[in-house]
Design an enzyme around this catalytic site. Structure first.
Site, PDB file in Angstrom:
ATOM      1  N   PHE A   1      -0.977  -0.438  12.430  1.00 44.16           N
ATOM      2  CA  PHE A   1      -1.853   0.018  11.352  1.00 44.16           C
ATOM      3  C   PHE A   1      -2.323  -1.115  10.426  1.00 44.16           C
ATOM      4  O   PHE A   1      -3.529  -1.251  10.175  1.00 44.16           O
ATOM      5  CB  PHE A   1      -1.123   1.080  10.520  1.00 44.16           C
ATOM      6  CG  PHE A   1      -1.919   1.618   9.363  1.00 44.16           C
ATOM      7  CD1 PHE A   1      -1.704   1.124   8.079  1.00 44.16           C
ATOM      8  CD2 PHE A   1      -2.887   2.596   9.551  1.00 44.16           C
ATOM      9  CE1 PHE A   1      -2.439   1.617   7.003  1.00 44.16           C
ATOM     10  CE2 PHE A   1      -3.620   3.096   8.474  1.00 44.16           C
ATOM     11  CZ  PHE A   1      -3.395   2.599   7.195  1.00 44.16           C
ATOM     12  N   ASN A   2      -1.425  -1.906   9.854  1.00 41.80           N
ATOM     13  CA  ASN A   2      -1.820  -2.902   8.851  1.00 41.80           C
ATOM     14  C   ASN A   2      -2.853  -3.880   9.405  1.00 41.80           C
ATOM     15  O   ASN A   2      -3.804  -4.260   8.718  1.00 41.80           O
ATOM     16  CB  ASN A   2      -0.605  -3.684   8.330  1.00 41.80           C
ATOM     17  CG  ASN A   2       0.280  -2.836   7.435  1.00 41.80           C
ATOM     18  OD1 ASN A   2      -0.167  -1.837   6.867  1.00 41.80           O
ATOM     19  ND2 ASN A   2       1.547  -3.214   7.325  1.00 41.80           N
TER      20      ASN A   2
ATOM     21  N   ASP B   1       6.773   1.306   1.893  1.00 42.75           N
ATOM     22  CA  ASP B   1       6.513   0.285   0.873  1.00 42.75           C
ATOM     23  C   ASP B   1       7.377   0.563  -0.362  1.00 42.75           C
ATOM     24  O   ASP B   1       7.914  -0.356  -0.987  1.00 42.75           O
ATOM     25  CB  ASP B   1       5.043   0.311   0.425  1.00 42.75           C
ATOM     26  CG  ASP B   1       4.050   0.104   1.541  1.00 42.75           C
ATOM     27  OD1 ASP B   1       3.833   1.052   2.322  1.00 42.75           O
ATOM     28  OD2 ASP B   1       3.505  -0.990   1.646  1.00 42.75           O
TER      29      ASP B   1
ATOM     30  N   THR C   1       2.823  -6.025   2.776  1.00 43.54           N
ATOM     31  CA  THR C   1       3.292  -4.930   3.631  1.00 43.54           C
ATOM     32  C   THR C   1       2.221  -3.866   3.837  1.00 43.54           C
ATOM     33  O   THR C   1       2.534  -2.709   4.166  1.00 43.54           O
ATOM     34  CB  THR C   1       4.550  -4.266   3.029  1.00 43.54           C
ATOM     35  OG1 THR C   1       4.199  -3.683   1.760  1.00 43.54           O
ATOM     36  CG2 THR C   1       5.684  -5.261   2.855  1.00 43.54           C
TER      37      THR C   1
ATOM     38  N   ASN D   1      -2.459   2.920   3.364  1.00 47.70           N
ATOM     39  CA  ASN D   1      -1.903   4.240   3.705  1.00 47.70           C
ATOM     40  C   ASN D   1      -2.709   5.365   3.043  1.00 47.70           C
ATOM     41  O   ASN D   1      -2.921   6.421   3.645  1.00 47.70           O
ATOM     42  CB  ASN D   1      -0.445   4.328   3.253  1.00 47.70           C
ATOM     43  CG  ASN D   1       0.479   3.526   4.150  1.00 47.70           C
ATOM     44  OD1 ASN D   1       0.316   3.513   5.358  1.00 47.70           O
ATOM     45  ND2 ASN D   1       1.428   2.826   3.550  1.00 47.70           N
TER      46      ASN D   1
ATOM     47  N   HIS E   1       9.710   0.452   8.210  1.00 50.11           N
ATOM     48  CA  HIS E   1       9.009  -0.811   8.448  1.00 50.11           C
ATOM     49  C   HIS E   1       9.140  -1.828   7.302  1.00 50.11           C
ATOM     50  O   HIS E   1       9.684  -2.914   7.486  1.00 50.11           O
ATOM     51  CB  HIS E   1       7.504  -0.537   8.644  1.00 50.11           C
ATOM     52  CG  HIS E   1       7.178   0.472   9.684  1.00 50.11           C
ATOM     53  ND1 HIS E   1       7.284   0.240  11.039  1.00 50.11           N
ATOM     54  CD2 HIS E   1       6.721   1.743   9.558  1.00 50.11           C
ATOM     55  CE1 HIS E   1       6.908   1.312  11.701  1.00 50.11           C
ATOM     56  NE2 HIS E   1       6.558   2.238  10.846  1.00 50.11           N
ATOM     57  N   ASP E   2       8.603  -1.514   6.152  1.00 50.53           N
ATOM     58  CA  ASP E   2       8.324  -2.531   5.139  1.00 50.53           C
ATOM     59  C   ASP E   2       9.549  -3.196   4.512  1.00 50.53           C
ATOM     60  O   ASP E   2       9.497  -4.391   4.201  1.00 50.53           O
ATOM     61  CB  ASP E   2       7.417  -1.945   4.047  1.00 50.53           C
ATOM     62  CG  ASP E   2       6.036  -1.632   4.581  1.00 50.53           C
ATOM     63  OD1 ASP E   2       5.323  -0.820   3.963  1.00 50.53           O
ATOM     64  OD2 ASP E   2       5.658  -2.199   5.633  1.00 50.53           O
TER      65      ASP E   2
ATOM     66  N   ASP F   1       0.850  -1.206   0.000  1.00 54.51           N
ATOM     67  CA  ASP F   1       0.000   0.000   0.000  1.00 54.51           C
ATOM     68  C   ASP F   1       0.885   1.256   0.000  1.00 54.51           C
ATOM     69  O   ASP F   1       0.824   2.076   0.914  1.00 54.51           O
ATOM     70  CB  ASP F   1      -0.944   0.004   1.217  1.00 54.51           C
ATOM     71  CG  ASP F   1      -0.205   0.093   2.558  1.00 54.51           C
ATOM     72  OD1 ASP F   1      -0.788   0.650   3.510  1.00 54.51           O
ATOM     73  OD2 ASP F   1       0.959  -0.360   2.653  1.00 54.51           O
TER      74      ASP F   1
END
Ligand code: RIB
Ligand code: CA
Length: 314
Positions: A169-170, A16, A127, A41, A243-244, A11
């Site tokens: 979030f995810n 990402d 992700t 996102n 993060h991703d 996303d």
């Protein structure tokens, strides 16, 4: 060594985007079947566009990009423009990319690609919210034996939530899809906030992207400069968590990470703790192991890998 065959679901989102660029810099090790996109996102119309923009930034024209679900399975869509900006990859050029969007729905692509594959042959790398993956499993459960493993970014335990006090979030955006994925029975490697909060894109690391000296490195620097501002204010840190890319880095250099077999169960009932990844880290229940919970990383090694692979791009 044989290349790993992977399918990326994302996303974009600046992190990402960096995950995609890391994968593009490792095509000697990764056979990327396709990139599917999901609402997260920012809305789907932007995440699918952004994925194609990043393909063009990375000089990639031969990986199909698909649009998937534009909302979670059961809940209303929650987005994160306050983190990623109105366009989702703010910091880099936003335009209508030439690279076409595939007409097939992402969920149908995931099902078709897996049904053609041998057992235990495809690694899924989600992700974003897990809507597309959850829907594919429900639509065609026969895809499950085809999945070698799922390496996902999501969840939190020791770090607490970043969207609610208890949810990352995810997982929060689509807890029902996450519940389906964590119960699917296939090997899952989880990159939670517990580990992604250890890979902080500090000012020096942002500069290292620019020092690569290519267009991609400069674009990554610009995206990080935008993306960092929210987490710097929130956490009072020099930089924000990247993060991703931890998912792809794990596939390329698993020794950078350390983890533990645990049970992860997703909260789907309580509004107070909706989307919490309830992780039995110390075996205090009889719940069976369903995931490897990654909790340690060699951060310098991670950023060295990232710089090396981004340097391979235009
Ligand atoms: O909580 C962080 C995750 O949510 C990352 O994947 C970020 O891109 C957003 O999707
Ligand atoms: Ca994401």
């Amino acid at each position: 060594m044989a290349r790993k065959t992977i399918l990326i679901d994302c996303d974009p989102g600046q992190d990402d985007a960096v995950m995609l660029l890391l994968a593009f810099g490792a095509r000697d090790e990764l056979d990327i079947l396709g990139i599917t996109t999901v609402a997260g996102n920012v809305p789907l119309a932007k995440t699918q566009r952004n994925a194609r923009i990043i393909c063009e930034l990375g000089g990639v024209t031969d990986i199909p990009v698909f649009a998937g679900c534009d909302r979670p399975m059961m809940r209303h869509l929650v987005t994160a423009e306050h983190v990623h900006g109105r366009e989702g990859i703010d910091g880099t050029a936003i335009y209508d990319p030439t690279l076409p969007l595939q007409t097939q729905h992402a969920v149908d692509f995931i099902v078709d690609a897996l049904m053609k594959a041998a057992d235990d042959s495809i690694t899924l790398v989600p992700t974003g919210p897990l809507t597309n993956i959850g829907m594919a499993i429900v639509r065609e459960p026969r895809i499950l034996p085809k999945i070698r493993e799922i390496v996902l970014m999501g969840g939190a335990m020791r770090e607490g939530g970043n969207t609610t006090p208890s949810a990352e979030f995810n997982i929060y955006v689509d807890p029902h899809a996450a519940n389906i994925v964590f119960r699917c029975g296939r090997p899952i490697v989880v990159m939670p906030l517990d580990v992604t909060h250890q890979v902080i894109t500090t000012g020096a690391r942002v500069e290292s992207f620019a020092n690569i000296g290519n267009v991609t490195g400069n674009a990554v620097k610009a995206m990080m400069e935008f993306y960092n501002r929210f987490d710097e204010d929130k956490y009072g840190t020099d930089g924000g968590p990247l993060h991703d890319p931890c998912t792809i880095a794990y596939l390329l250099a698993p020794d950078l990470f350390s983890g533990k077999a645990v049970n992860v169960t997703v909260e789907t009932q309580s509004e107070l703790t909706m989307g919490a990844t309830v992780t039995d880290f110390w075996r205090v229940t009889e719940r069976g192991h369903n995931a490897t919970w990654i909790h340690g990383v060699n951060a310098d090694g991670f950023f060295d890998l990232l710089n090396q692979r981004i340097a391979r791009l235009p």
